[in-house]
Write a protein that holds these residues in place. Structure first.
Motif, mmCIF file in Angstrom:
data_model
loop_
_atom_site.group_PDB
_atom_site.id
_atom_site.type_symbol
_atom_site.label_atom_id
_atom_site.label_comp_id
_atom_site.label_asym_id
_atom_site.label_seq_id
_atom_site.Cartn_x
_atom_site.Cartn_y
_atom_site.Cartn_z
ATOM 1 N N ASP A 1 0.835 -1.210 0.000
ATOM 2 C CA ASP A 1 0.000 0.000 0.000
ATOM 3 C C ASP A 1 0.867 1.256 0.000
ATOM 4 O O ASP A 1 0.563 2.226 -0.704
ATOM 5 N N LYS A 2 1.932 1.256 0.779
ATOM 6 C CA LYS A 2 2.834 2.417 0.834
ATOM 7 C C LYS A 2 3.518 2.609 -0.522
ATOM 8 O O LYS A 2 3.643 3.739 -1.012
ATOM 9 N N ALA A 3 3.973 1.528 -1.130
ATOM 10 C CA ALA A 3 4.624 1.617 -2.446
ATOM 11 C C ALA A 3 3.647 2.158 -3.495
ATOM 12 O O ALA A 3 4.017 2.999 -4.326
ATOM 13 N N LEU A 4 2.403 1.713 -3.436
ATOM 14 C CA LEU A 4 1.401 2.199 -4.386
ATOM 15 C C LEU A 4 1.063 3.671 -4.134
ATOM 16 O O LEU A 4 0.780 4.419 -5.077
ATOM 17 N N GLN A 5 1.133 4.109 -2.882
ATOM 18 C CA GLN A 5 0.938 5.537 -2.577
ATOM 19 C C GLN A 5 2.040 6.368 -3.234
ATOM 20 O O GLN A 5 1.767 7.451 -3.770
ATOM 21 N N VAL A 6 3.259 5.875 -3.200
ATOM 22 C CA VAL A 6 4.366 6.575 -3.861
ATOM 23 C C VAL A 6 4.078 6.665 -5.361
ATOM 24 O O VAL A 6 4.243 7.728 -5.972
ATOM 25 N N ALA A 7 3.634 5.573 -5.953
ATOM 26 C CA ALA A 7 3.308 5.576 -7.381
ATOM 27 C C ALA A 7 2.213 6.588 -7.694
ATOM 28 O O ALA A 7 2.290 7.308 -8.707
ATOM 29 N N ASP A 8 1.209 6.662 -6.830
ATOM 30 C CA ASP A 8 0.111 7.609 -7.046
ATOM 31 C C ASP A 8 0.571 9.055 -6.906
ATOM 32 O O ASP A 8 0.117 9.931 -7.644
ATOM 33 N N ARG A 9 1.474 9.314 -5.957
ATOM 34 C CA ARG A 9 1.982 10.674 -5.737
ATOM 35 C C ARG A 9 2.945 11.122 -6.823
ATOM 36 O O ARG A 9 3.142 12.322 -7.025
ATOM 37 N N HIS A 10 3.560 10.147 -7.485
ATOM 38 C CA HIS A 10 4.608 10.478 -8.463
ATOM 39 C C HIS A 10 4.380 9.790 -9.806
ATOM 40 O O HIS A 10 5.170 8.937 -10.225
ATOM 41 N N PRO A 11 3.321 10.188 -10.512
ATOM 42 C CA PRO A 11 3.057 9.564 -11.818
ATOM 43 C C PRO A 11 4.202 9.798 -12.818
ATOM 44 O O PRO A 11 4.389 9.013 -13.746
ATOM 45 N N PHE B 1 3.675 -4.598 -10.791
ATOM 46 C CA PHE B 1 4.907 -5.171 -10.259
ATOM 47 C C PHE B 1 5.144 -4.712 -8.827
ATOM 48 O O PHE B 1 5.546 -5.508 -7.976
ATOM 49 N N LEU B 2 4.902 -3.424 -8.544
ATOM 50 C CA LEU B 2 5.065 -2.923 -7.170
ATOM 51 C C LEU B 2 4.239 -3.751 -6.189
ATOM 52 O O LEU B 2 4.727 -4.138 -5.131
ATOM 53 N N GLU B 3 2.994 -4.007 -6.549
ATOM 54 C CA GLU B 3 2.132 -4.761 -5.638
ATOM 55 C C GLU B 3 2.616 -6.200 -5.488
ATOM 56 O O GLU B 3 2.766 -6.710 -4.377
ATOM 57 N N GLU B 4 2.875 -6.876 -6.595
ATOM 58 C CA GLU B 4 3.310 -8.277 -6.536
ATOM 59 C C GLU B 4 4.613 -8.427 -5.758
ATOM 60 O O GLU B 4 4.731 -9.270 -4.863
#
Length: 178
Positions: free
Chosen positions: A30-40, A48-51
């Motif tokens: 969830d934290k990694a996906l938050q980074v992805a959302d904040r930094h498109p 891949f981040l989730e897996e």
């Protein structure tokens, strides 16, 4: 790839260890996906981040860390390389690199040799952006306090005993990913 099916293969019994692994790994994902959302602009591979986040600690069952229900016979520091071996054997070499490279803020060959760490003698530093993001996200969550996210200050304090190199790497990630 189905990360949860792979976890089920190596953790077939519903027990405290599996619970710890799943809760911790979900928090990291969830934290990694938050980074992805904040930094498109970083164009991170969300799937891949989730897996890879879910799989990054898959090797813990092979280690000896009774405080988190790990009853294996290897030192805990080996969990990344052991997990990488499992994931690589399953045919997922890119995911295996995350397992191998997430310990601390990564382990350099120099550090491994200098500290005589019981892991393979090769650089285990996160290279790709996804590897870096997962390693970064992992630092915010322990396996002993599953209900809490650490502050940046607490993460920095926890990294300090292991050398300035890791502290500086984490600070760079804070500037880039927060």
């Amino acid at each position: 790839m189905n990360a949860l099916a792979l976890i089920d293969k190596y953790y077939p019994v519903e027990n405290e260890l599996k619970h710890i692994l799943l809760v911790h790994s979900r928090s990291v994902a969830d934290k990694a996906l938050q980074v992805a959302d904040r930094h498109p602009e970083l164009l991170l591979d969300r799937q891949f981040l989730e897996e890879a986040s879910l799989l990054h600690d898959i090797g813990i069952f092979l280690t000896h860390a009774p405080g988190i229900c790990c009853l294996g016979d290897k030192p805990y520091i080996c969990h990344g390389s052991l997990g990488a071996d499992l994931v690589r054997a399953e045919g997922f070499p890119r995911h295996a690199l995350v397992c191998e490279r997430h310990t601390g803020t990564g382990l350099s060959l120099e550090q491994i040799v200098r500290e005589q760490l019981p892991v393979p003698h090769r650089d285990m530093l996160p290279v790709s952006l996804e590897e870096q993001v997962i390693c970064f996200a992992d630092k915010f969550f322990s396996k002993t306090h599953l209900d809490r996210e650490k502050s940046v200050e607490k993460v920095l304090r926890s990294l300090a005993p292991f050398g300035e190199e890791g502290v500086e790497r984490f600070k760079e990630w804070c500037e880039r990913f927060l």
